[in-house]
Design a protein around this motif. Structure first.
Motif, PDB file in Angstrom:
ATOM      1  N   VAL A 579       0.852  -1.190   0.000  1.00  0.00           N
ATOM      2  CA  VAL A 579       0.000   0.000   0.000  1.00  0.00           C
ATOM      3  C   VAL A 579       0.887   1.239   0.000  1.00  0.00           C
ATOM      4  O   VAL A 579       1.923   1.262   0.688  1.00  0.00           O
ATOM      5  N   ARG A 580       0.503   2.251  -0.759  1.00  0.00           N
ATOM      6  CA  ARG A 580       1.251   3.510  -0.755  1.00  0.00           C
ATOM      7  C   ARG A 580       0.717   4.436   0.350  1.00  0.00           C
ATOM      8  O   ARG A 580       1.339   4.599   1.386  1.00  0.00           O
ATOM      9  N   ASP A 581      -0.435   5.057   0.121  1.00  0.00           N
ATOM     10  CA  ASP A 581      -1.029   5.978   1.092  1.00  0.00           C
ATOM     11  C   ASP A 581      -1.986   5.197   1.987  1.00  0.00           C
ATOM     12  O   ASP A 581      -3.123   4.923   1.619  1.00  0.00           O
ATOM     13  N   LYS A 582      -1.502   4.826   3.185  1.00  0.00           N
ATOM     14  CA  LYS A 582      -2.324   3.981   4.051  1.00  0.00           C
ATOM     15  C   LYS A 582      -3.582   4.688   4.535  1.00  0.00           C
ATOM     16  O   LYS A 582      -4.632   4.069   4.728  1.00  0.00           O
ATOM     17  N   GLU A 583      -3.521   6.008   4.742  1.00  0.00           N
ATOM     18  CA  GLU A 583      -4.693   6.741   5.232  1.00  0.00           C
ATOM     19  C   GLU A 583      -5.835   6.704   4.223  1.00  0.00           C
ATOM     20  O   GLU A 583      -7.004   6.594   4.587  1.00  0.00           O
ATOM     21  N   ALA A 584      -5.494   6.796   2.937  1.00  0.00           N
ATOM     22  CA  ALA A 584      -6.527   6.745   1.889  1.00  0.00           C
ATOM     23  C   ALA A 584      -7.221   5.386   1.895  1.00  0.00           C
ATOM     24  O   ALA A 584      -8.443   5.295   1.733  1.00  0.00           O
ATOM     25  N   GLN A 587      -9.577   5.065   4.949  1.00  0.00           N
ATOM     26  CA  GLN A 587     -10.841   5.775   4.720  1.00  0.00           C
ATOM     27  C   GLN A 587     -11.764   4.980   3.808  1.00  0.00           C
ATOM     28  O   GLN A 587     -12.974   4.930   4.016  1.00  0.00           O
ATOM     29  N   LEU A 588     -11.194   4.338   2.794  1.00  0.00           N
ATOM     30  CA  LEU A 588     -11.994   3.478   1.908  1.00  0.00           C
ATOM     31  C   LEU A 588     -12.671   2.368   2.709  1.00  0.00           C
ATOM     32  O   LEU A 588     -13.866   2.096   2.545  1.00  0.00           O
ATOM     33  N   LEU A 589     -11.910   1.734   3.602  1.00  0.00           N
ATOM     34  CA  LEU A 589     -12.440   0.615   4.385  1.00  0.00           C
ATOM     35  C   LEU A 589     -13.495   1.090   5.380  1.00  0.00           C
ATOM     36  O   LEU A 589     -14.502   0.396   5.608  1.00  0.00           O
ATOM     37  N   LEU A 590     -13.290   2.243   5.990  1.00  0.00           N
ATOM     38  CA  LEU A 590     -14.279   2.781   6.931  1.00  0.00           C
ATOM     39  C   LEU A 590     -15.592   3.116   6.214  1.00  0.00           C
ATOM     40  O   LEU A 590     -16.686   2.852   6.730  1.00  0.00           O
ATOM     41  N   GLU A 591     -15.485   3.705   5.032  1.00  0.00           N
ATOM     42  CA  GLU A 591     -16.692   4.026   4.260  1.00  0.00           C
ATOM     43  C   GLU A 591     -17.411   2.748   3.840  1.00  0.00           C
ATOM     44  O   GLU A 591     -18.642   2.684   3.848  1.00  0.00           O
ATOM     45  N   ARG A 592     -16.641   1.736   3.483  1.00  0.00           N
ATOM     46  CA  ARG A 592     -17.237   0.452   3.096  1.00  0.00           C
ATOM     47  C   ARG A 592     -18.003  -0.167   4.267  1.00  0.00           C
ATOM     48  O   ARG A 592     -19.073  -0.738   4.092  1.00  0.00           O
ATOM     49  N   HIS A 609     -12.771  -5.282   2.611  1.00  0.00           N
ATOM     50  CA  HIS A 609     -12.244  -5.466   1.268  1.00  0.00           C
ATOM     51  C   HIS A 609     -12.489  -4.226   0.428  1.00  0.00           C
ATOM     52  O   HIS A 609     -13.379  -3.420   0.722  1.00  0.00           O
ATOM     53  N   GLY A 610     -11.711  -4.070  -0.622  1.00  0.00           N
ATOM     54  CA  GLY A 610     -11.901  -2.953  -1.528  1.00  0.00           C
ATOM     55  C   GLY A 610     -10.758  -2.829  -2.521  1.00  0.00           C
ATOM     56  O   GLY A 610      -9.727  -3.507  -2.408  1.00  0.00           O
ATOM     57  N   ARG A 611     -10.956  -1.950  -3.506  1.00  0.00           N
ATOM     58  CA  ARG A 611      -9.928  -1.661  -4.509  1.00  0.00           C
ATOM     59  C   ARG A 611      -9.652  -0.164  -4.497  1.00  0.00           C
ATOM     60  O   ARG A 611     -10.583   0.642  -4.375  1.00  0.00           O
ATOM     61  N   HIS A 612      -8.377   0.193  -4.607  1.00  0.00           N
ATOM     62  CA  HIS A 612      -8.018   1.609  -4.511  1.00  0.00           C
ATOM     63  C   HIS A 612      -6.744   1.862  -5.326  1.00  0.00           C
ATOM     64  O   HIS A 612      -5.892   0.971  -5.472  1.00  0.00           O
ATOM     65  N   VAL A 613      -6.627   3.087  -5.826  1.00  0.00           N
ATOM     66  CA  VAL A 613      -5.440   3.442  -6.615  1.00  0.00           C
ATOM     67  C   VAL A 613      -4.171   3.391  -5.770  1.00  0.00           C
ATOM     68  O   VAL A 613      -3.059   3.268  -6.308  1.00  0.00           O
ATOM     69  N   PRO A 650      -5.680  -3.531  -6.483  1.00  0.00           N
ATOM     70  CA  PRO A 650      -5.503  -2.240  -7.152  1.00  0.00           C
ATOM     71  C   PRO A 650      -6.812  -1.792  -7.804  1.00  0.00           C
ATOM     72  O   PRO A 650      -7.687  -2.623  -8.088  1.00  0.00           O
ATOM     73  N   LYS A 651      -6.953  -0.518  -8.057  1.00  0.00           N
ATOM     74  CA  LYS A 651      -8.177   0.003  -8.675  1.00  0.00           C
ATOM     75  C   LYS A 651      -8.379  -0.600 -10.050  1.00  0.00           C
ATOM     76  O   LYS A 651      -9.493  -0.981 -10.421  1.00  0.00           O
ATOM     77  N   GLU A 652      -7.304  -0.679 -10.840  1.00  0.00           N
ATOM     78  CA  GLU A 652      -7.387  -1.259 -12.179  1.00  0.00           C
ATOM     79  C   GLU A 652      -6.875  -2.687 -12.128  1.00  0.00           C
ATOM     80  O   GLU A 652      -5.719  -2.937 -11.817  1.00  0.00           O
ATOM     81  N   MET A 653      -7.784  -3.631 -12.414  1.00  0.00           N
ATOM     82  CA  MET A 653      -7.404  -5.043 -12.427  1.00  0.00           C
ATOM     83  C   MET A 653      -8.018  -5.714 -13.642  1.00  0.00           C
ATOM     84  O   MET A 653      -9.091  -5.327 -14.115  1.00  0.00           O
TER      85      MET A 653
END
Length: 707
Positions: A579-584, A587-592, A609-613, A650-653
């Motif tokens: 993971v690059r930006d762990k905070e991003a 936040q994705l996981l909390l919103e999920r 779970h989730g996909r992120h750039v 990753p976001k693009e898979m």
């Protein structure tokens, strides 16, 4: 002149008898009580007036019809050509139910009896049957002497009953036609008295305005709605406005409403309510937004294609795989090798399970046809559903839809070469149109790829994209021929389609063009060896990354909030370069987590779970907690979580990558995988994961070879 069948029988008796008959004798011949005959005679006097005939009632002698022979003959001739008004018991119950659901105060039994031209005893008997039916909608029938009859229950349950009453009487395409004609004040169709009464439950002007409010609905939603869902939403909204204006308020659970506010459908529902409020100049309660949101979420037909969003409910992904496996084992067919079946079933099951969990009505207009045509398949699917979805009651209506999906997969194995492109128009849902398309492809080799379209969307398809139209419903087309068949395509209709193709003007010119198009299309779809190698590399590459990156660690989370826990997990992944930006990502996981439950039912685990750039490569990790946390499960129950699972991509898979991630999610409700993760032994868990992903890749490589 309108008379009931009973009144006509009494008139026939009086015309036949020259001497008077007592009420008792007439009652005996008709098969009713003397009191009923007395009541009918009052109505008969009105019928006789235009013929200048009258009833002579003489004490001791009975009743006699007075008038000239010519006048009696005129009445006789009229009765011979008269259509009487007589309701079947089922129609009568629908009319009683419509009157009670619409009423704002109790109705007297005698009023219902006079309106329907039957005795109060008959009405009373009908009410007993209706009481059982109403209980299914959590409604109670109240009957008190001197008070009358009324229905008690919540406003939402009353609306459900009205919607059921209307949809039970009309098929989808009948409703489309009748509602559209009613909205536009047309009278091109003969509508029977029962239909007219049921349609009267919905104000025409309100329907017209509701249709205007829904004009851009398909543009607002990221997925299409089935025709039946669109009609259901129109009826729901028209009833809602009608009853709001009458002061009938609806209640919606605040906790559920708060959850729905996080969904995309809630935002669409807000916009619909805003439009309705502007159109009707009426304040619409927030609770209505909740019900519209539920309707949209329960009616969606989601796409699950290469590059599409990762499915949110991974428990459902796993159960869909298990359901296919259960059917395959009972039928001894390799249904697991049909990727189309999995994706179509998953797309169907998400809204279906939503409806089942919330006890929303499921209507299947061709259930009996499915039962009769596929009795053994129906039995197999029902047993498989009971085993896999043991925590919910799956009604036969839903079993019927599942049969269509499994049946379509069975039929696909027998597909043959085709020559013509065709549109298949079907308003009964994607399952029925799918099985119709596959039966057409099997039975009629002349046909090329069949495109399923909605009744509402047919006008949007360019004519250059098809040669023939095959429909299960009448179409408003004047400028091009089409053929109407039933969804299950019996033998006589197969001959009918063949005849239609022979007579069509395309028979002499289009086949060559269609064949060339079809060959080109197949050439584009066939994978070259290099593409097959790339696909194999994708499967194995993603599997290796996930196995090598797997870890099972213990965390001392004493006093931590959820955000701190996820931050600690993502920090570890960040240090490894996953993971690059762990905070991003946190936040994705909390919103999920806010959108729906993540706890895996029947375990002590939750899957984030989730996909992120900011995710560099796919990752699957497990984290044992020293102190359990409490989260919602996937079936919306609070549960204690002892192990947090994190599945990231990753976001693009590629399509292959998404399939590998989905495979991991399907493993998480298998007993062996659960035991391995709960063992606290990283080697055991990693070994099982490695073994199952190896099996999966072998299977996928085998499929690549035969393509």
């Amino acid at each position: 002149m309108n008379v009931t069948a009973r009144q006509r029988t009494i008139l026939d008796i009086l015309l036949r008898e020259q001497q008077g008959l007592t009420v008792g004798v007439i009652a005996e011949q008709v098969g009713v009580s003397a009191r009923t005959i007395h009541r009918e005679l009052d109505a008969i006097e009105e019928v006789l007036r235009p013929f200048r005939l009258e009833l002579a009632k003489k004490s001791g002698l009975g009743i006699e019809l007075h008038g000239s022979p010519e006048q009696k003959e005129a009445l006789h001739e009229r009765l011979l050509h008269l259509t009487t008004i007589e309701y079947t018991p089922e129609e009568r119950k629908m009319l009683i139910l419509a009157a009670l659901l619409e009423a704002t105060e109790p109705i007297k039994l005698i009023a219902l009896a006079l309106d329907l031209k039957v005795t109060t005893a008959t009405i009373s008997h009908d009410l007993e049957d209706l009481a059982d039916m109403l209980s299914k909608f959590k409604l109670t029938l109240i009957r008190k002497r001197g008070y009358g009859v009324e229905i008690q229950g919540s406003e939402s349950d009353k609306r459900r009953a009205i919607s059921h009453l209307i949809s039970h009487h009309f098929s989808e395409y009948e409703l489309i036609g009748l509602l559209r004609e009613n909205i536009r004040n047309k009278n091109q169709r003969d509508v029977d008295a029962v239909s007219e009464r049921l349609l009267g439950l919905i104000d025409k002007e309100k329907l017209r305005k509701v249709e205007a409010a829904l004009e851009h609905l398909q543009d607002d939603l990221p997925y299409p709605l089935a025709d039946s869902a669109y009609i259901g939403l129109m009826i729901h909204l028209a009833l809602a406005v009608e009853r709001i204006q009458k002061g009938e308020n609806i209640y919606f659970d605040e906790h559920t409403l708060a959850e729905l506010k996080e969904t995309q459908e809630y935002r669409v529902a807000q916009e619909i309510v805003r439009r309705l409020a502007d159109i009707f100049l009426t304040e619409i309660p927030v609770a209505e937004i909740g019900y519209i949101t539920m309707h949209l979420r329960g009616a969606k037909l989601r796409s699950f294609q290469a590059g599409a969003d990762w499915p949110e409910n991974l428990d459902l992904v796993a159960k869909t795989n298990r359901f296919i496996q259960a059917c395959a084992e009972r039928m001894r067919l390799p249904l697991q090798d049909d990727p189309s079946l999995f994706h179509e079933l998953l797309k169907h099951m998400e809204p279906a399970v939503y409806r089942l969990n919330r006890q929303m009505e499921i209507r299947n207009p061709i259930l009996e046809q499915i039962r009769n045509n596929y009795p053994e398949l129906f039995r197999v699917v029902k047993k498989a559903a009971a085993d896999v979805f043991a925590d919910m009651d799956v009604p036969d209506e839903e079993i019927g839809f599942l049969v269509l999906h499994i049946g379509a997969a069975v039929e696909r194995a027998a597909q043959v070469h085709q020559r013509y492109r065709a549109l298949v128009v079907c308003s009964s849902g994607i399952g029925s149109s799918k099985i119709l398309a596959t039966r057409l492809q099997k039975e009629i080799p002349e046909l090329v790829s069949l495109r399923n379209v909605s009744l509402f969307d047919i006008g949007r398809i360019p004519k250059s994209e098809y040669e023939v139209i095959i429909s299960t419903v009448p179409l408003p087309l004047d400028d091009q021929p089409y053929i109407v068949v039933s969804p299950l395509l019996p033998e006589d209709e197969i001959r009918k389609v063949r005849s239609f193709l022979q007579k069509s003007s395309i028979s002499s010119s289009s086949p060559t063009e269609a064949a060339v198009w079809h060959m080109a299309e197949r050439a584009r779809q066939v994978k070259q060896p290099i593409n097959q190698l790339k696909s194999v590399h994708q499967y194995t590459g993603y599997a290796i990354q996930l196995v090598e990156g797997f870890q099972l660690q213990s965390l001392n989370n004493q006093g931590w909030e959820l955000e701190e826990l996820l931050s600690a997990i993502c920090k570890s992944l960040s240090q490894k370069g996953t993971v690059r930006d762990k905070e991003a990502v946190v936040q994705l996981l909390l919103e999920r987590e806010k959108v729906s439950g993540l706890g895996i039912t029947g375990t002590r685990m939750a899957l984030f779970h989730g996909r992120h750039v900011q995710v560099v490569r796919p990752s699957f990790t497990a984290h044992r907690l020293q102190q359990p946390i409490y989260l919602r499960s996937m079936d919306d129950q609070q549960m204690a979580i002892h192990i947090v699972l994190l599945l990231l991509g990753p976001k693009e898979m590629s399509k292959e990558g998404l399939e590998v991630l989905s495979k991991i999610s399907s493993l998480l409700i298998e007993e062996e995988m659960i035991a391995a993760l709960e063992s606290a032994d990283e080697q055991v868990a990693a070994g099982y994961l490695q073994e199952r992903l190896y099996e999966f890749c072998q299977k996928q490589i085998g499929m690549e070879r035969v393509q």
